[in-house]
Design an enzyme around this catalytic site. Structure first.
Site, PDB file in Angstrom:
ATOM      1  N   TYR A   1      -7.782  15.387  -7.888  1.00 43.40           N
ATOM      2  CA  TYR A   1      -6.932  14.572  -8.748  1.00 43.40           C
ATOM      3  C   TYR A   1      -5.898  15.441  -9.463  1.00 43.40           C
ATOM      4  CZ  TYR A   1      -5.697  10.957 -12.166  1.00 43.40           C
ATOM      5  OH  TYR A   1      -5.024  10.040 -12.934  1.00 43.40           O
TER       6      TYR A   1
ATOM      7  N   SER B   1      -0.764  12.265 -15.480  1.00 43.35           N
ATOM      8  CA  SER B   1      -2.022  12.336 -16.212  1.00 43.35           C
ATOM      9  C   SER B   1      -2.065  13.665 -16.943  1.00 43.35           C
ATOM     10  CB  SER B   1      -3.204  12.247 -15.231  1.00 43.35           C
ATOM     11  OG  SER B   1      -4.420  12.613 -15.862  1.00 43.35           O
TER      12      SER B   1
ATOM     13  N   ASP C   1       0.876  -1.162   0.000  1.00 43.89           N
ATOM     14  CA  ASP C   1       0.000   0.000   0.000  1.00 43.89           C
ATOM     15  C   ASP C   1       0.919   1.218   0.000  1.00 43.89           C
ATOM     16  OD1 ASP C   1      -1.685   2.142   0.511  1.00 43.89           O
ATOM     17  OD2 ASP C   1      -2.792   1.138   2.110  1.00 43.89           O
TER      18      ASP C   1
ATOM     19  N   LYS D   1      -1.698  15.307  -9.324  1.00 44.02           N
ATOM     20  CA  LYS D   1      -0.911  15.065 -10.524  1.00 44.02           C
ATOM     21  C   LYS D   1      -0.043  16.272 -10.895  1.00 44.02           C
ATOM     22  CE  LYS D   1      -2.194  10.822 -11.225  1.00 44.02           C
ATOM     23  NZ  LYS D   1      -1.222   9.705 -11.102  1.00 44.02           N
TER      24      LYS D   1
ATOM     25  N   ALA E   1      -4.716  18.264  -8.508  1.00 43.34           N
ATOM     26  CA  ALA E   1      -3.731  18.729  -7.528  1.00 43.34           C
ATOM     27  C   ALA E   1      -2.641  17.693  -7.293  1.00 43.34           C
ATOM     28  CB  ALA E   1      -4.426  19.078  -6.209  1.00 43.34           C
TER      29      ALA E   1
ATOM     30  N   GLY F   1      -1.962   4.602  -8.237  1.00 45.10           N
ATOM     31  CA  GLY F   1      -2.713   5.844  -8.102  1.00 45.10           C
ATOM     32  C   GLY F   1      -4.193   5.577  -7.979  1.00 45.10           C
TER      33      GLY F   1
ATOM     34  N   ASN G   1       3.488   3.902 -10.686  1.00 46.34           N
ATOM     35  CA  ASN G   1       2.222   3.848 -11.408  1.00 46.34           C
ATOM     36  C   ASN G   1       1.004   3.816 -10.485  1.00 46.34           C
ATOM     37  OD1 ASN G   1       0.381   3.089 -13.796  1.00 46.34           O
ATOM     38  ND2 ASN G   1       0.181   1.312 -12.466  1.00 46.34           N
TER      39      ASN G   1
END
Length: 271
Positions: A156, A143, A64, A160, A158, A93, A91
């Site tokens: 999301y 992304s 985790d 990325k 923020a 996310g 990766n």
């Protein structure tokens, strides 16, 4: 005999991470060792079996990434088993879709940051001595929402955007050490990530807030990331719309906002 190439992939139980593992195993066979990390052990084991069928060596490490000590444990176990780390693919996310004004409890914003940003930072810190020793590579799967703010995705975007800034700065820091940093910017990819993301109440959304028509296949997305990783390129922006949006953001930001709104499913647009 050439040294085994050791690749650590977080979020490897499904989606982009699992497909990267499968493609690397199919291509490199016995020449690669894959360290697969995620929370879902049953799915990790399935991906591991697919990779092992191509003669790849595989180590499954239940992880985790929102827990710092587990990120450290991942790097330790990879290095102890294979003696080196050549590539770290950050990766793992989680997605989220909610209009900010509809969010009452911001605790899940913090949780999202722990997964998407801090998980990548903690894994990178733990693996960095090994990556410097091998003059290896770091891949950060960001992304398009990390290049252009997307309505309904404040949390999301923020996380990325933060990833983009961190790995851009780290790239410059590591240039002299011979460690490459590649940041990938997928658009809408045909995975289940948006369905499992947070909604305004901090619960699993169960539906995507974006238009899914024309989504890139996960196979193509993984192929493009691997190509960028192998070439040690700085960035992988995967779609023509993404490249155009990044350029237009400097010249016509209002137009980019309209493009971002158009990507939302009708029921998720702000009223």
């Amino acid at each position: 005999m050439p040294a085994l190439r050791v690749v650590v992939i977080t979020g490897a139980s499904d989606g982009i991470g699992a497909e990267m593992a499968r493609q690397l195993a199919a291509r490199e066979g016995a020449g690669i060792a894959l360290v697969l990390a995620a929370r879902n052990v049953a799915q990790l084991d399935l991906v591991a079996a697919e990779c092992a069928a191509h003669q790849a060596q595989v180590l499954v490490v239940p992880t985790d990434v929102s827990v710092r000590i587990q990120c450290r444990r991942l790097a330790i176990m990879a290095a102890e088993r294979f003696g080196r780390i050549d590539v770290l693919v950050n990766n793992a996310g989680r997605s989220a879709h909610a209009l900010f004004e509809e969010v009452e409890d911001l605790d899940w914003y913090e949780e999202l940051m722990r997964v998407n940003l801090w998980g990548a930072i903690w894994c990178t810190q733990a693996a960095l001595p090994h990556l410097k020793a091998s003059r290896g590579s770091i891949v950060a799967v960001s992304s398009l929402a990390g290049l252009v703010g997307v309505p309904g995705r404040t949390a999301y975007s923020a996380t990325k955007f933060a990833m983009t800034g961190f790995f851009e700065a780290l790239r410059a820091e590591l240039k002299g050490a011979g460690v490459s940093v590649t940041t990938a910017y997928p658009g809408v990819v045909a995975t289940r990530i948006r369905y499992r993301g947070f909604n305004a109440q901090g619960e699993e959304a169960g539906a995507s807030g974006l238009k899914e028509e024309g989504a890139m296949s996960v196979e193509e997305c993984a192929r493009l990331i691997i190509a960028g990783m192998d070439a040690r390129t700085r960035e992988v922006v995967m779609t023509a719309k993404g490249k155009l949006g990044r350029f237009l953001k400097l010249l016509a930001p209002g137009l980019v906002e309209k493009m971002a709104l158009a990507a939302l499913a009708d029921e998720h647009r702000p009223r």
